[in-house]
Design an enzyme around this catalytic site. Structure first.
Site, mmCIF file in Angstrom:
data_model
loop_
_atom_site.group_PDB
_atom_site.id
_atom_site.type_symbol
_atom_site.label_atom_id
_atom_site.label_comp_id
_atom_site.label_asym_id
_atom_site.label_seq_id
_atom_site.Cartn_x
_atom_site.Cartn_y
_atom_site.Cartn_z
ATOM 1 N N GLU A 288 171.640 79.364 -21.623
ATOM 2 C CA GLU A 288 172.781 79.640 -20.753
ATOM 3 C C GLU A 288 172.304 80.633 -19.705
ATOM 4 O O GLU A 288 171.862 81.737 -20.030
ATOM 5 C CB GLU A 288 173.959 80.207 -21.555
ATOM 6 C CG GLU A 288 174.686 79.119 -22.330
ATOM 7 C CD GLU A 288 176.001 79.560 -22.974
ATOM 8 O OE1 GLU A 288 176.635 78.720 -23.621
ATOM 9 O OE2 GLU A 288 176.386 80.733 -22.828
ATOM 10 N N ASP B 48 183.322 90.339 -18.711
ATOM 11 C CA ASP B 48 182.092 90.902 -19.263
ATOM 12 C C ASP B 48 182.189 92.404 -19.455
ATOM 13 O O ASP B 48 182.810 93.109 -18.666
ATOM 14 C CB ASP B 48 180.919 90.586 -18.329
ATOM 15 C CG ASP B 48 180.505 89.132 -18.421
ATOM 16 O OD1 ASP B 48 180.113 88.720 -19.527
ATOM 17 O OD2 ASP B 48 180.594 88.415 -17.412
#
Lengths: 270, 406
Positions: free
Chosen positions: A49, A60
């Site tokens: 990824e 995040d």
């Protein structure tokens, strides 16, 4: 059959689990990303990824947010990230690459131009954190026409009705977010994950990868026991942050992290 | 240039997935989807619930002090030499700005949903203060996220929030302003989604926020409409409001959208001038994109990275804008313009000296544009400025610009 499906099917046939590392493209420097991708594969990655840096990475935690800042300090753009994958493909035609990021860089590039460039570069899947299937009506046919697997997130808060609907819009695998929180937080509860992933397996035939909170061989094995693959991000990105000055040392450190996870996952093989 | 909007068209907006034309929507990570859908369902139910509406109206009357006056600025009108200038005095609300209309409404929603922990983002600190205020009143735990740069420029409001019992979290990431505060509020929400209600301060964010914040703020325009008819015997010819996220502007405009004769002006922060690139005017100089859960006009670079913004007023220092404004721009119903920092400061000084009313630097943008606009209009016409907040919080900034240390 897509490259992602092939890899996951082969692993399943061997009774093995996928190891899926995440790094942010352009971190610590755009020139290093392709090299680091090869390092990940050599250390046992089945799928990569690759994060597309964004100025406002809302989902995040600080580790990946800082990686975005480092990558953007070198103006790493989506077009450049796609070019990195094209470069990677010159030496690796086997390992699937999933782009992971936020919608706006893709929207700015234009969905069709993005889909064309991604397919041309040998990108296999696209995971857009802030694009639920309800808003993906425009991009879905563009991806489908080019065999790009749309990967969607499932969360602890996702209802059964949505698990079914999201799975219908997904191909390749679904990504189960192991806890309510941002990337890099350390609050995974393996029993809870096992119960939910077991339930997801009842609702969809797609492979289930689990991410968020996997930091070592022990958590990888615990999660691997109940899922089809484990996704490892913040702990790798943190390693990049701490070793950015010395690439050889960085590659060793990434290998030292991933390799025990690979072994732990393979020791589960029946 | 304005198009004719009908009640029927407006009642279909946003659609059931939160879209205003191509704008709006719900672009968030999966963890938040369930909470947003529950909020939407509950809000749509409570919107029609007379008990909920009565509780809201009662708080607005007895806690906020509504209706806020519509004031004819006679001396300012004379000095400007054009249309009559009227002021909608949201600065006189409890806590000193329009923001409290929305926090009262959302706190009631939180109570109905049984949430005990409140989070909010703030730029100038007005929304943070308004949130901390309702939390103090209801005994709710309150966390306010504020960019570290804004914590410095708005020290007075930071201290007010602390006095009210809120925890203020200075956000050091990114550009250290409002957009980064919103990122961190979202991160907190996704981590504490079970017990936490996120009180968004403007008509942006994922559906249903643009809808419910607009509904709570629309009290401004409803009152104005009635007051204009009573006091001036007619509807205004033009409404002028500043636009950061755009909640005071949409609250003022919304009840007039179908009145073709009423021109609408949203005034963005021109900063050092649109041509310098140092501004916060996405409707004037941005393009559509996706940020903070909705599609709207954004300030971004060619790669889709969000640009840093500049405005003398922290409350307008935001790279996006509410999706309904984006729609109103594209259908041509509202005009979006900008004034520079310097022009806004002139507006502040003029209103302060001529009428004895000190507007917030945000509202000063509306004042500055309205003065230019009124001068071009006939004496029998009527312009209303939304004085969305009072300027006390900005004294420090203005003194600094004047080279005075307080």
């Amino acid at each position: 059959m897509s490259r992602i499906e092939q890899v996951l099917q082969t692993l399943k046939g061997q009774g093995r689990k996928a190891l899926i590392p995440y790094i942010t493209a352009g971190d610590p420097h755009p020139d290093k990303t392709v090299e680091l991708m090869h390092t990940l594969v050599a250390a046992g990655a089945d799928i990569i990824e690759l994060g597309v840096p964004f100025s406002d990475p809302m989902a995040d935690g600080p580790v990946i947010a800082l990686a975005c800042e480092r990558a953007l300090a070198h103006n790493t753009s989506l077009r450049q990230v796609i070019a990195m994958v094209k470069e990677f493909r010159k030496d690796d035609g086997r390992t699937p690459v999933v782009l992971m990021g936020y919608l706006n860089p893709m929207e700015a590039m234009g969905y069709e131009a993005f889909a064309d460039a991604a397919a041309d570069a040998g990108i296999d899947g696209v995971l857009t954190v802030d694009l639920p299937p309800e808003e993906a009506e425009d991009v879905a046919p563009l991806f489908a026409a080019r065999n790009l697997d749309p990967i969607f997130l499932l969360a602890p808060t996702t209802t059964d009705e949505r698990i079914r609907a999201i799975s219908e819009h997904s191909s390749g695998y679904v990504y189960y977010v192991s806890f309510k929180g941002v990337t890099g937080a350390a609050k995974i509860d393996v029993d809870e994950v096992a119960a939910k992933v077991g339930h997801i397996h009842e609702l969809t035939a797609l492979p289930v990868g689990v991410g968020f909170g996997i930091r070592d061989a022990e958590t990888a094995a615990a999660v691997g026991r109940v899922s089809d693959g484990v996704i490892v991000g913040s702990v790798l990105v943190d390693t990049i942050a701490r070793n950015q000055a010395d690439t050889d040392q960085l590659k060793r450190a990434l290998t030292d992290l991933l390799h025990p996870m690979r072994e732990a996952l393979d020791s589960l093989a029946s | 240039m304005s198009v004719k909007l009908t009640e029927e068209m407006l009642s279909a907006l946003p659609d059931n997935r939160g879209h205003f034309g191509v704008f709006g929507g719900r672009f968030v990570s999966e963890t938040l989807m369930d909470s947003l859908m529950i909020l939407e369902k509950e809000y749509l139910r409570l919107k029609e619930d007379p008990e909920f509406q009565a509780a809201f109206d009662k708080d607005l009357a007895h806690y906020v002090g509504r209706p806020s006056p519509l004031y004819f600025a006679e001396r300012l009108t004379r000095e400007t030499g054009g249309a009559q200038i009227w002021l909608k005095r949201e600065d006189l609300n409890h806590t000193g700005a329009h923001k409290v209309n929305n926090t009262i409404g959302q706190a009631l929603l939180a109570a109905f949903l049984g949430k005990k922990r409140i989070i909010a983002e703030t730029g100038a600190g007005q929304h943070g203060v308004a949130t901390a205020t309702v939390c103090a009143r209801l005994g709710l735990e309150c966390h306010v996220f504020m960019g570290a740069e804004d914590v410095q420029r708005q020290a007075l409001n930071v201290y007010r929030m602390k006095l009210l019992g809120a925890q203020v979290h200075a956000v050091e990431s990114g550009t250290r302003t409002l957009k980064d505060a919103m990122n961190d509020a979202m991160r907190d929400w996704v981590s504490n989604v079970d017990d936490t209600f996120y009180i968004i301060g403007t008509v942006a964010g994922p559906h249903p926020y643009p809808l419910l914040v607009r509904d709570f703020q629309a009290v401004i325009g409803r009152e104005l409409r009635q007051q204009a008819l009573e006091q001036a015997g007619k509807l205004p010819d033009a409404l002028v409001a500043c636009v950061g996220g755009g909640s005071n502007a949409i609250g003022m405009f919304y009840p007039f959208l179908t009145d073709e004769s009423v021109e609408l002006y949203g005034v963005e922060a021109g900063g050092h001038g649109i041509e310098t690139g140092e501004h916060a005017a996405p409707l004037c100089a941005g393009r559509p994109g996706v940020l903070h859960g909705n599609r709207t006009y954004l300030m971004e670079d060619e790669n889709g990275q969000i640009s840093s913004t500049h405005s003398v007023s922290a409350g307008l220092d935001y790279p996006g804008v509410g999706p309904e404004h984006a729609w109103l721009k594209d259908v041509g119903r509202a005009n979006y313009v900008s004034v520079t920092d310097e022009e806004a400061l002139d507006g502040f000084r003029t209103l302060t000296r001529v009428e004895g009313i000190m507007p917030a630097l945000e509202s000063s943008h509306a004042v500055a544009y309205a003065l230019k606009l009124a001068a071009t209009m006939d004496k029998d016409q009527m312009v209303v400025i939304n004085v969305s907040g009072r300027g006390d919080k900005d004294i420090h900034t203005i003194a600094q610009i004047d080279g005075i240390e307080i």
